[in-house]
Design an enzyme around this catalytic site. Structure first.
Site, mmCIF file in Angstrom:
data_model
loop_
_atom_site.group_PDB
_atom_site.id
_atom_site.type_symbol
_atom_site.label_atom_id
_atom_site.label_comp_id
_atom_site.label_asym_id
_atom_site.label_seq_id
_atom_site.Cartn_x
_atom_site.Cartn_y
_atom_site.Cartn_z
ATOM 1 N N ARG A 68 67.488 -75.842 -0.967
ATOM 2 C CA ARG A 68 66.315 -75.922 -1.846
ATOM 3 C C ARG A 68 66.727 -76.591 -3.142
ATOM 4 O O ARG A 68 67.624 -76.103 -3.835
ATOM 5 C CB ARG A 68 65.770 -74.522 -2.181
ATOM 6 N N GLU A 70 65.487 -76.521 -5.931
ATOM 7 C CA GLU A 70 64.706 -75.895 -7.002
ATOM 8 C C GLU A 70 65.561 -75.831 -8.257
ATOM 9 O O GLU A 70 66.716 -75.442 -8.182
ATOM 10 C CB GLU A 70 64.317 -74.468 -6.583
ATOM 11 N N ARG A 76 68.179 -64.727 -7.938
ATOM 12 C CA ARG A 76 68.006 -64.685 -6.480
ATOM 13 C C ARG A 76 67.873 -66.054 -5.821
ATOM 14 O O ARG A 76 67.543 -66.143 -4.648
ATOM 15 C CB ARG A 76 66.793 -63.821 -6.150
ATOM 16 N N HIS A 77 68.084 -67.126 -6.588
ATOM 17 C CA HIS A 77 67.985 -68.469 -6.009
ATOM 18 C C HIS A 77 69.316 -69.213 -6.086
ATOM 19 O O HIS A 77 69.957 -69.216 -7.127
ATOM 20 C CB HIS A 77 66.948 -69.314 -6.763
ATOM 21 N N GLU A 211 62.001 -60.062 -2.487
ATOM 22 C CA GLU A 211 61.603 -60.629 -1.194
ATOM 23 C C GLU A 211 62.843 -61.050 -0.418
ATOM 24 O O GLU A 211 63.663 -61.809 -0.911
ATOM 25 C CB GLU A 211 60.706 -61.855 -1.430
ATOM 26 N N SER A 214 60.173 -63.838 4.866
ATOM 27 C CA SER A 214 58.789 -64.263 4.773
ATOM 28 C C SER A 214 58.402 -64.908 6.104
ATOM 29 O O SER A 214 59.207 -65.609 6.700
ATOM 30 C CB SER A 214 58.720 -65.278 3.634
ATOM 31 N N ARG A 262 70.447 -62.653 0.108
ATOM 32 C CA ARG A 262 69.607 -61.749 -0.704
ATOM 33 C C ARG A 262 69.719 -60.315 -0.201
ATOM 34 O O ARG A 262 69.721 -59.376 -0.991
ATOM 35 C CB ARG A 262 68.144 -62.190 -0.653
HETATM 36 P P1 ATP Z 1 60.894 -67.228 -3.438
HETATM 37 O O1 ATP Z 1 59.410 -67.105 -3.641
HETATM 38 O O2 ATP Z 1 61.646 -65.968 -3.692
HETATM 39 O O3 ATP Z 1 61.494 -68.421 -4.126
HETATM 40 P P2 ATP Z 1 60.288 -68.566 -0.999
HETATM 41 O O4 ATP Z 1 58.874 -68.108 -0.867
HETATM 42 O O5 ATP Z 1 60.573 -69.943 -1.471
HETATM 43 O O6 ATP Z 1 61.116 -67.502 -1.895
HETATM 44 P P3 ATP Z 1 60.726 -68.856 1.806
HETATM 45 O O7 ATP Z 1 60.571 -70.319 1.722
HETATM 46 O O8 ATP Z 1 59.644 -68.068 2.417
HETATM 47 O O9 ATP Z 1 61.042 -68.290 0.356
HETATM 48 O O10 ATP Z 1 62.128 -68.547 2.491
HETATM 49 C C1 ATP Z 1 62.385 -67.407 3.292
HETATM 50 C C2 ATP Z 1 63.496 -66.564 2.710
HETATM 51 O O11 ATP Z 1 64.639 -67.370 2.409
HETATM 52 C C3 ATP Z 1 63.150 -65.884 1.398
HETATM 53 O O12 ATP Z 1 62.469 -64.681 1.613
HETATM 54 C C4 ATP Z 1 64.519 -65.663 0.798
HETATM 55 O O13 ATP Z 1 65.134 -64.501 1.316
HETATM 56 C C5 ATP Z 1 65.304 -66.866 1.270
HETATM 57 N N1 ATP Z 1 65.368 -67.902 0.216
HETATM 58 C C6 ATP Z 1 64.414 -68.822 -0.071
HETATM 59 N N2 ATP Z 1 64.803 -69.634 -1.074
HETATM 60 C C7 ATP Z 1 66.032 -69.207 -1.442
HETATM 61 C C8 ATP Z 1 66.975 -69.654 -2.431
HETATM 62 N N3 ATP Z 1 66.717 -70.707 -3.223
HETATM 63 N N4 ATP Z 1 68.137 -68.983 -2.527
HETATM 64 C C9 ATP Z 1 68.423 -67.934 -1.724
HETATM 65 N N5 ATP Z 1 67.585 -67.469 -0.764
HETATM 66 C C10 ATP Z 1 66.404 -68.095 -0.622
#
Ligand code: ATP
Length: 288
Positions: A68, A70, A76-77, A211, A214, A262
């Site tokens: 990602r 981001e 948590r990211h 979270e 998902s 996570r």
């Molecule tokens: P968040 O809203 O917390 O950024 P997301 O909605 O982008 O998460 P999803 O795309 O649904 O997350 O990804 C599924 C799972 O992957 C998440 O529930 C999380 O546990 C994990 N995840 C997502 N993005 C990250 C990240 N940048 N770093 C670590 N774990 C991640």
């Protein structure tokens, strides 16, 4: 986690990390030059695991890296994480997905508690194996619980990190660490989640206010999928390789994406997800 899947007839798959399109388009993708074309590191194996549901592999799982781009600086990211994904065919509703997911968490925590006593002692971590079924809160339930703490969320908005955390505290006071959030508004869920009007069949699994996973029931009807894509501003032509597999009939299906680090972070009580990764990747950190 592998034991759980293998004992239930799931097949482990490995789908491409180099992809032509992201699961949700645009902003959070890492682009790369693929010969003379643009490609991306995968954000998730979403589209490929769904395609497999048309192939007769009715239960698949994959454990692999997801990326990602981001620019987040949160606890948590990270830019590269380990994603555990599963997808199952012939489901009746998102309830079938939640049953697999809670079984997976229950089994893996029970076994970890048994097998890793020494390691858990060193880390000063205590595992409470959650009973199944896990608590299910609807999105509306969550809004009501938070309102009691004077936190007002307008219907249709997603929960912020701090709000998720407070929900975690409320649930911990009730002795609940793991809980699902169901019946999210459609507008905050991705195009591939099935929607019943304003309410979606998307679910999240939270652990102590964070979270962890998902997913939900997927939209398996080709024409509706195309319509929703357009409504969400995506170009269906960019997803033709995916849509093609829905054209000739696709079973009902659902699954999740699960952030492995996570879960570890919450389990051992680390402040930051980076502490759970040998060589974390963040917007500033590319070496070592
Ligand atoms: P968040 O809203 O917390 O950024 P997301 O909605 O982008 O998460 P999803 O795309 O649904 O997350 O990804 C599924 C799972 O992957 C998440 O529930 C999380 O546990 C994990 N995840 C997502 N993005 C990250 C990240 N940048 N770093 C670590 N774990 C991640």
């Amino acid at each position: 986690m592998r034991d759980y899947f293998e004992s239930r007839g799931f097949i482990e798959v490995h789908t491409p990390v180099i992809q032509a399109a992201g699961a949700e388009g645009g902003a959070v993708l890492f682009p790369l030059i693929y010969y003379k074309k643009e490609a991306f590191l995968r954000q998730s194996p979403q589209l490929y695991k769904q395609i497999l549901m048309a192939s007769g592999l009715d239960k698949v799982y994959e454990i692999g890296p997801a990326f990602r781009a981001e620019k987040f600086h949160t606890r948590r990211h990270v830019s590269e994480f380990l994603s555990l994904d599963f997808e199952i065919a012939w489901i009746d509703s998102e309830e079938d997905v939640m049953k697999v997911l809670e079984g997976l968490v229950h089994h893996s925590l029970k076994e970890t508690k048994k097998e890793c006593k020494t390691e858990l002692d060193i880390l000063n971590a205590k595992i409470n194996v959650p009973e199944v079924p896990f608590r299910r809160l609807t999105y509306d339930d969550v809004l009501k619980l938070l309102l009691k703490r004077d936190i007002k969320i307008e219907w249709g908005n997603d929960l912020e990190d701090s709000q998720e955390k407070i929900l975690g505290e409320i649930m911990e006071e009730k002795g609940v660490e793991w809980y699902f959030i169901t019946k999210y508004p459609s507008k905050i869920k991705p195009f591939y989640i099935m929607m019943d009007g304003k309410i979606s069949r998307g679910i999240d699994l939270d652990f102590k206010g964070m979270e962890i996973a998902s997913g939900g029931q997927r939209e398996h009807r080709h024409d509706i999928l195309v319509k929703v894509m357009k409504e969400k501003g995506l170009d269906p032509h960019q997803f033709s390789f995916y849509l093609e597999s829905f054209r000739y009939g696709m079973p009902t299906q659902g699954g999740i994406g699960f952030g492995v680090e996570r879960m570890i972070q919450q389990l051992v009580g680390m402040d930051n997800i980076r502490e759970t990764i040998l060589f974390p990747r963040t917007p500033e950190r590319l070496v070592p």
